[in-house]
Design an enzyme around this catalytic site. Structure first.
Site, PDB file in Angstrom:
ATOM      1  N   ASP A   7       0.854  -1.187   0.000  1.00  0.00           N
ATOM      2  CA  ASP A   7       0.000   0.000   0.000  1.00  0.00           C
ATOM      3  C   ASP A   7       0.892   1.240   0.000  1.00  0.00           C
ATOM      4  OD1 ASP A   7      -2.539   1.402   0.181  1.00  0.00           O
ATOM      5  OD2 ASP A   7      -1.879   2.000   2.170  1.00  0.00           O
ATOM      6  N   SER A   8       0.294   2.365  -0.356  1.00  0.00           N
ATOM      7  CA  SER A   8       1.044   3.620  -0.346  1.00  0.00           C
ATOM      8  C   SER A   8       1.408   4.038   1.083  1.00  0.00           C
ATOM      9  CB  SER A   8       0.204   4.717  -1.009  1.00  0.00           C
ATOM     10  OG  SER A   8      -1.039   4.832  -0.352  1.00  0.00           O
ATOM     11  N   TYR A  39      -0.317   8.750  -2.616  1.00  0.00           N
ATOM     12  CA  TYR A  39      -0.190   8.506  -4.047  1.00  0.00           C
ATOM     13  C   TYR A  39      -1.364   9.139  -4.806  1.00  0.00           C
ATOM     14  CZ  TYR A  39       3.352   4.710  -3.576  1.00  0.00           C
ATOM     15  OH  TYR A  39       4.482   3.962  -3.339  1.00  0.00           O
ATOM     16  N   GLY A  40      -2.462   9.293  -4.095  1.00  0.00           N
ATOM     17  CA  GLY A  40      -3.730   9.655  -4.751  1.00  0.00           C
ATOM     18  C   GLY A  40      -3.783  11.040  -5.360  1.00  0.00           C
ATOM     19  N   CYS A  70      -3.765  -0.918  -2.303  1.00  0.00           N
ATOM     20  CA  CYS A  70      -4.013   0.481  -2.641  1.00  0.00           C
ATOM     21  C   CYS A  70      -4.862   0.587  -3.916  1.00  0.00           C
ATOM     22  CB  CYS A  70      -2.652   1.144  -2.852  1.00  0.00           C
ATOM     23  SG  CYS A  70      -2.744   2.880  -3.252  1.00  0.00           S
ATOM     24  N   ASN A  71      -5.971   1.273  -3.809  1.00  0.00           N
ATOM     25  CA  ASN A  71      -6.833   1.458  -4.986  1.00  0.00           C
ATOM     26  C   ASN A  71      -6.135   2.269  -6.069  1.00  0.00           C
ATOM     27  OD1 ASN A  71     -10.021   0.779  -4.518  1.00  0.00           O
ATOM     28  ND2 ASN A  71      -8.909   1.038  -2.616  1.00  0.00           N
ATOM     29  N   GLU A 150      -6.259   9.218   9.109  1.00  0.00           N
ATOM     30  CA  GLU A 150      -4.891   9.100   9.639  1.00  0.00           C
ATOM     31  C   GLU A 150      -4.734   9.864  10.949  1.00  0.00           C
ATOM     32  OE1 GLU A 150      -1.585   9.218   7.068  1.00  0.00           O
ATOM     33  OE2 GLU A 150      -2.475   7.725   5.749  1.00  0.00           O
ATOM     34  N   CYS A 180     -10.949   3.323  -1.561  1.00  0.00           N
ATOM     35  CA  CYS A 180      -9.711   3.817  -0.933  1.00  0.00           C
ATOM     36  C   CYS A 180      -9.518   3.042   0.362  1.00  0.00           C
ATOM     37  CB  CYS A 180      -9.835   5.314  -0.651  1.00  0.00           C
ATOM     38  SG  CYS A 180      -8.439   5.980   0.255  1.00  0.00           S
ATOM     39  N   THR A 181      -8.258   2.683   0.607  1.00  0.00           N
ATOM     40  CA  THR A 181      -7.933   1.843   1.761  1.00  0.00           C
ATOM     41  C   THR A 181      -8.411   2.388   3.107  1.00  0.00           C
ATOM     42  OG1 THR A 181      -5.810   2.987   1.680  1.00  0.00           O
ATOM     43  CG2 THR A 181      -5.880   0.734   0.817  1.00  0.00           C
ATOM     44  N   HIS A 182      -8.456   3.699   3.241  1.00  0.00           N
ATOM     45  CA  HIS A 182      -8.758   4.295   4.548  1.00  0.00           C
ATOM     46  C   HIS A 182     -10.246   4.262   4.904  1.00  0.00           C
ATOM     47  CE1 HIS A 182      -4.790   5.807   3.731  1.00  0.00           C
ATOM     48  NE2 HIS A 182      -4.726   6.445   4.883  1.00  0.00           N
TER      49      HIS A 182
END
Ligand code: DGL
Length: 250
Positions: A7-8, A39-40, A70-71, A150, A180-182
């Site tokens: 992942d980023s 990265y997004g 990571c998407n 975060e 998105c991962t978050h």
């Protein structure tokens, strides 16, 4: 089976959580590129270059399969990684689309896709969904959720106002893809805001995909997890201890 998860940054731990809950792997090697996240907001060439460098990192570990949690990387670099790697490389977008198709049969349903700027710009989800006959797809870049999560903000006024900012004009959303991962960390709040819309979560989607396509059904009693980060590895380990409480050894 030993799996690499890339992942980023820290967000991919939500995917690790799903893998651990379903006991799919004997060993997980996690790498978060915390030095270069996010990265997004970057362009395609940069995202592909970073992803190729991450692949080099995993060459030290003799993994059987690499999961791109990571998407943003899945949207831009999956083809390149699959071409370069000599092991299977699986991204989260295709599994997410399959999960949506399994869960939402009505092609007239209102589907919301949320992700980083880059993921939305790629139209990776939209293109596949349109090809599958879904007609009503709205995609919104909702990158502000990334720093909010975060920061450990999972409820309250800050999150509410960010949701207002992005979602206030939306009506009758039937399903939302958390691209998105978050976002799984605030999935209940997003779902409630959107009036109980069905939620597609990358981690759960990829578990189903792996079980079906890679026969990951061993149900390992214990998974060894190693965490690596390109910056502040202790910070990533602390977040992992928090988000993955009860699933990993402290
Ligand atoms: N991991 C990224 C994703 O799922 C979100 C954070 C970033 O922008 O790098 O798209």
């Amino acid at each position: 089976m030993r799996v690499g998860v890339f992942d980023s940054g820290i967000g991919g731990l939500t995917v690790v959580k799903s893998l651990l809950e379903q006991k799919l792997f004997k060993e997980i090697i996690y790498f978060g590129d915390t030095a270069r996240v996010p990265y997004g907001v970057k362009d395609k060439n940069t995202i592909v270059r970073y992803a190729v460098e991450a692949l080099e990192f995993f060459k030290n570990f003799d993994i059987d399969i690499l999961i791109i949690a990571c998407n943003t990387v899945s949207a831009y670099a999956l083809d390149k990684l699959q071409a370069d790697a000599d092991i299977p490389v699986v991204g989260v977008i295709n599994p997410g689309v399959i999960a949506l198709k399994n869960g939402v049969k009505d092609k007239d349903a209102n589907i919301l896709v949320i992700g980083t700027k880059a993921t939305v710009k790629s139209k990776a989800y939209e293109t596949q969904l349109f090809e599958d006959g879904y007609k009503n797809i709205i995609s919104i870049p909702t990158g502000l959720f990334v720093p909010v999560v975060e920061e450990g903000i999972f409820e309250g006024a800050v999150l509410d106002s960010v949701m207002d900012f992005y979602f206030k004009d939306l009506n009758s959303i039937d399903a939302v893809i958390l691209g998105c991962t978050h976002f799984p960390l605030i999935q209940d709040k997003i779902q409630a805001y959107l009036g109980g819309a069905k939620v597609i979560h990358s981690g759960d989607a990829i578990v189903e995909y792996l079980q079906k396509n890679y026969h990951c059904d061993k149900n390992f009693e214990k998974t060894k997890v190693q965490f690596f980060a390109s910056d502040n590895p202790d910070g990533l380990k602390n977040v992992a201890s928090d988000w993955l409480k009860g699933l990993i050894d402290e």
